[in-house]
Design a protein around this motif. Structure first.
Motif: not given
Length: 376
Positions: A168-175, A276-287
């Motif tokens: 949420a902090a990096i702007g990915i709205t999926a829940k 969807e689209g990407s699992w990162h924003r800048g230098r923060v990546v989701l796993v």
């Protein structure tokens, strides 16, 4: 690649622990933070690890401990509610022929094995710690922690689960969204004769099943339509689960006798999510669950999370430059594998919710599991 690079891993579950061990093995400096003081060392009843999960655990160097702690088997039984065995199918060895098709184990035992591996890797670990603020630019991420300290990192790996605050902090709205099903789980002594997973369809629940987790234990579960969790007092959990399992035969009467302590019974909804689209924003990546989650109808949640960690670590340790194309390639490599598993897991449950009697569940499961034999 410079080994001076620093990585922050947020979350000490399967994915966070795995990526920490793999990155440390390549000489990177890794800090791991976990919100819970106990590092989730006692949480959960049991877990089913299929071959593609075991393949990653072997890469982590912990396969021997997993093998010794768990219970390996290679088939699944389908039974009638009264316990009559209707069919036994051989499980596909998704991790290769040199690994068992499936290992069941107590979830806290797996967590402790991974904790020991993280400690042995030399990573810096802080428990009871969360991220208070993330600020990133083209060269790195500045992080302020809830204990008042600060750090600067080349990359942040968000492994903080379905409810990921980092996502949420990096702007990915999926829940996560509920699928309409819920599961009761409990760990109990293993009845003599239980040497594989058996699944009963029908009766008062959609599914009643159990999985051996050691020579002396199993975890048992029943799946029903989800209910308002607030309407089920925690002190009634054992009674609620026992009311469902009492209708089943075979090994279930012996299992039901041991469902007595509500504190040992877990109730949770099935959720689904796929970023969807990407699992990162800048230098923060989701796993892991921060990027995707699905019902356990294919028992692939932990496996997909471990695979995420393995693939991301491969890409990071093999690249001279950590940039947007590299992190996007991680997403592209994973999404083609994760999406079919999420969709199949949800579809199997939906067929049951809709009462579809001629659904090709074996065919869908077979196609999906065959895909997972390939390296991620």
């Amino acid at each position: 690649m410079s080994t001076a690079r620093t990585v922050l891993v947020i979350g000490g579950g399967a994915a966070g622990n795995a990526v920490t061990v793999l990155l440390r093995r390549s000489g990177l400096t890794v800090d791991l933070i976990e919100a819970k003081d106990d590092w989730n060392a006692t949480a959960g009843s049991g877990i089913t690890l299929q071959g593609n999960a075991l393949r990653v655990l072997r890469e982590l160097g912990v396969w021997e401990q997993v093998d010794a702690s768990g219970f390996g088997f290679g088939s699944v039984g389908i039974t009638a509610p009264d316990g009559t065995v209707l069919h036994v199918a051989e499980d596909l060895r998704t991790g290769g022929d040199d690994l068992p098709a499936t290992v069941g184990m107590q979830r806290p035992h797996l967590q402790r094995i991974l904790i020991d591996a993280v400690r042995a890797s030399g990573a810096s670990v802080r428990l009871g710690t969360r991220v208070e603020r993330l600020e990133q630019d083209d060269t790195g991420v500045s992080v302020r922690f809830t204990d008042g300290t600060e750090g600067r990192y080349d990359l942040v790996v968000a492994a903080d689960g379905m409810g990921s605050a980092t996502r949420a902090a990096i702007g990915i709205t999926a829940k996560p969204e509920p699928t309409g099903m819920a599961i009761w789980r409990v760990a109990v002594p293993r009845p003599d004769g239980v040497t594989r997973t058996d699944l009963a369809y029908g009766g008062p629940a959609y599914i009643a099943g159990y999985c051996p987790t050691s020579d002396t234990t199993i975890y048992a579960y029943v799946v029903e339509a989800n209910r308002d969790r607030a309407s089920i007092p925690a002190e009634s959990y054992a009674d609620e689960m026992r009311g469902l399992t009492a209708a089943y035969g075979g090994f279930w009467p012996e299992i039901t006798e041991h469902i007595t302590d509500p504190a040992k019974v877990n109730y949770s909804w099935f959720d689904r999510m796929l970023v969807e689209g990407s699992w990162h924003r800048g230098r923060v990546v989701l796993v892991g669950d921060a990027a995707h989650c699905c019902p356990p109808t294919l028992a692939q949640g932990a496996a997909l999370s471990l695979e995420d960690a393995w693939v991301l670590a491969q890409l990071l340790t093999g690249a001279e430059v950590w940039d947007d194309p590299l992190l996007q390639s991680y997403y592209e490599r994973r999404i083609a594998r994760v999406r079919p598993v999420v969709e199949a897991s949800v579809q199997i449950g939906q067929w049951q919710l809709d009462g579809v009697r001629d659904a090709d569940v074996p065919g869908l499961m077979g196609r999906t599991m065959t895909m997972l034999r390939e390296l991620p």
